[in-house]
Design a protein around this motif. Structure first.
Motif, PDB file in Angstrom:
ATOM      1  N   MET A 155       0.837  -1.199   0.000  1.00  0.00           N
ATOM      2  CA  MET A 155       0.000   0.000   0.000  1.00  0.00           C
ATOM      3  C   MET A 155       0.865   1.239   0.000  1.00  0.00           C
ATOM      4  O   MET A 155       1.967   1.236   0.550  1.00  0.00           O
TER       5      MET A 155
ATOM      6  N   SER B 255       0.133   5.606   0.502  1.00  0.00           N
ATOM      7  CA  SER B 255      -0.890   6.586   0.842  1.00  0.00           C
ATOM      8  C   SER B 255      -1.227   7.532  -0.304  1.00  0.00           C
ATOM      9  O   SER B 255      -2.217   8.268  -0.229  1.00  0.00           O
TER      10      SER B 255
ATOM     11  N   HIS C  53      -4.661   5.492  -3.559  1.00  0.00           N
ATOM     12  CA  HIS C  53      -5.791   4.880  -2.846  1.00  0.00           C
ATOM     13  C   HIS C  53      -7.119   5.050  -3.574  1.00  0.00           C
ATOM     14  O   HIS C  53      -8.186   4.873  -2.989  1.00  0.00           O
TER      15      HIS C  53
ATOM     16  N   GLU D 283      -9.165   1.854  -3.381  1.00  0.00           N
ATOM     17  CA  GLU D 283      -9.670   1.604  -2.029  1.00  0.00           C
ATOM     18  C   GLU D 283     -10.876   2.506  -1.737  1.00  0.00           C
ATOM     19  O   GLU D 283     -11.850   2.076  -1.113  1.00  0.00           O
ATOM     20  N   ASP D 284     -10.818   3.753  -2.185  1.00  0.00           N
ATOM     21  CA  ASP D 284     -11.977   4.645  -2.049  1.00  0.00           C
ATOM     22  C   ASP D 284     -13.171   4.075  -2.811  1.00  0.00           C
ATOM     23  O   ASP D 284     -14.302   4.057  -2.312  1.00  0.00           O
TER      24      ASP D 284
ATOM     25  N   GLY E 232      -5.996  -1.642   6.536  1.00  0.00           N
ATOM     26  CA  GLY E 232      -4.997  -1.021   5.675  1.00  0.00           C
ATOM     27  C   GLY E 232      -4.590   0.352   6.176  1.00  0.00           C
ATOM     28  O   GLY E 232      -4.286   0.537   7.350  1.00  0.00           O
TER      29      GLY E 232
ATOM     30  N   PHE F  47      -8.265   4.154   4.173  1.00  0.00           N
ATOM     31  CA  PHE F  47      -8.957   4.899   3.122  1.00  0.00           C
ATOM     32  C   PHE F  47     -10.335   4.332   2.801  1.00  0.00           C
ATOM     33  O   PHE F  47     -11.280   5.082   2.541  1.00  0.00           O
ATOM     34  N   THR F  48     -10.479   3.004   2.803  1.00  0.00           N
ATOM     35  CA  THR F  48     -11.795   2.420   2.552  1.00  0.00           C
ATOM     36  C   THR F  48     -12.761   2.790   3.664  1.00  0.00           C
ATOM     37  O   THR F  48     -13.919   3.148   3.415  1.00  0.00           O
TER      38      THR F  48
ATOM     39  N   ALA G 231      -5.531   9.353   6.030  1.00  0.00           N
ATOM     40  CA  ALA G 231      -6.950   9.221   5.678  1.00  0.00           C
ATOM     41  C   ALA G 231      -7.847  10.096   6.540  1.00  0.00           C
ATOM     42  O   ALA G 231      -9.072  10.005   6.446  1.00  0.00           O
TER      43      ALA G 231
ATOM     44  N   ASP H   1     -11.238  -6.151   1.333  1.00  0.00           N
ATOM     45  CA  ASP H   1      -9.947  -5.748   0.769  1.00  0.00           C
ATOM     46  C   ASP H   1      -8.896  -6.512   1.556  1.00  0.00           C
ATOM     47  O   ASP H   1      -8.190  -5.967   2.398  1.00  0.00           O
TER      48      ASP H   1
ATOM     49  N   TRP I 285     -12.265  -6.250  -3.487  1.00  0.00           N
ATOM     50  CA  TRP I 285     -11.163  -5.548  -4.160  1.00  0.00           C
ATOM     51  C   TRP I 285     -10.151  -6.562  -4.662  1.00  0.00           C
ATOM     52  O   TRP I 285      -9.875  -7.562  -3.996  1.00  0.00           O
TER      53      TRP I 285
ATOM     54  N   HIS J 200      -4.816   5.487  -8.785  1.00  0.00           N
ATOM     55  CA  HIS J 200      -4.555   6.892  -8.477  1.00  0.00           C
ATOM     56  C   HIS J 200      -5.617   7.744  -9.146  1.00  0.00           C
ATOM     57  O   HIS J 200      -5.950   7.547 -10.304  1.00  0.00           O
TER      58      HIS J 200
END
Length: 224
Positions: free
Chosen positions: A40, A42, A45, A48-49, A73, A76-77, A112, A145, A183, A210
């Protein structure tokens, strides 16, 4: 150019390998010890969003929805789910590695926006598979995820979630009008077919790592 500095390590339960948390200015990275690749970052994400927003937008008509997320993680999710849901929602995150919760309550949390501080968020330290097996029509959405998707990377036990038995257990844990979301780092036609054989309607959505529209292509399966 600044270099990444290690600020934390964590053992993966049942494995001899470790997770490493690294920081470079305001950028965070989680890696497996002994590997040069990232699990991962930062700054990447978007997918993940999307896991949260694509699933939670289907809950607009649900009163007091309950959402289960497998894998904290970098948070972010969870943050995206909380942003997509109302004040009456409850979001439970199952995280296998206790240190990952500590990281998210500490320095990593700023990436996040510290979603664990939201009163709607609850953390369960343990295997999400255990929560799924012990639940009956409890969740309006289940977001997974875990590891790298159907092709596990860090923990072989995670593969069960993507088997026919794991899908059946998730269906039983979900409310009748609920949604499953998975995911994955890439496409897996066999998993798509497995979901369909379980009697689910399936929408595999390609998303980018991204935002906006850049980075690797990942996959979110929505199933209902």
């Amino acid at each position: 150019m600044a270099r990444f500095e290690q600020i934390g390590t964590a053992s993966i339960p049942g494995k001899a390998t470790q997770l490493r948390l690294l920081r470079r200015n305001d950028e965070f990275s989680i890696r497996i010890a002994g590997s040069s690749g990232e699990l991962m970052n930062s700054r990447l994400h978007g997918s993940e969003d999307a896991l949260a927003t694509l699933a939670c937008e289907r809950l607009a008509d649900h009163a007091a929805p309950r959402v289960l997320i497998g894998g904290l993680g970098m948070g972010f999710t969870l943050a995206a789910a909380l942003s997509s849901l109302g004040a009456d929602a409850e979001v439970v995150v199952a995280e296998l590695v206790p240190e990952v919760e500590a990281w998210n309550r500490g320095p990593l949390g700023e990436a996040a926006g510290y979603p664990l501080r939201d009163p709607r968020a609850k953390i369960h330290i343990g295997d999400v598979a255990e929560l799924i097996r012990s639940s009956q029509q409890s969740w309006d959405a289940i977001l997974l995820d875990v590891d790298n998707g159907p092709e596990g990377l860090t923990r072989k036990e995670n593969d069960w979630l993507y088997t026919s038995a794991g899908i059946a257990a998730a269906q039983a844990a979900m409310t009748p009008e609920g949604v499953l979301a998975y995911w994955s780092a890439g496409q897996d036609p066999a998993f798509t077919e497995r979901l369909r054989r379980a009697g689910l309607s399936v929408d595999p959505v390609t998303v980018r790592a991204h935002r906006p529209g850049k980075g690797a292509r990942h996959v979110i399966w929505l199933a209902w």
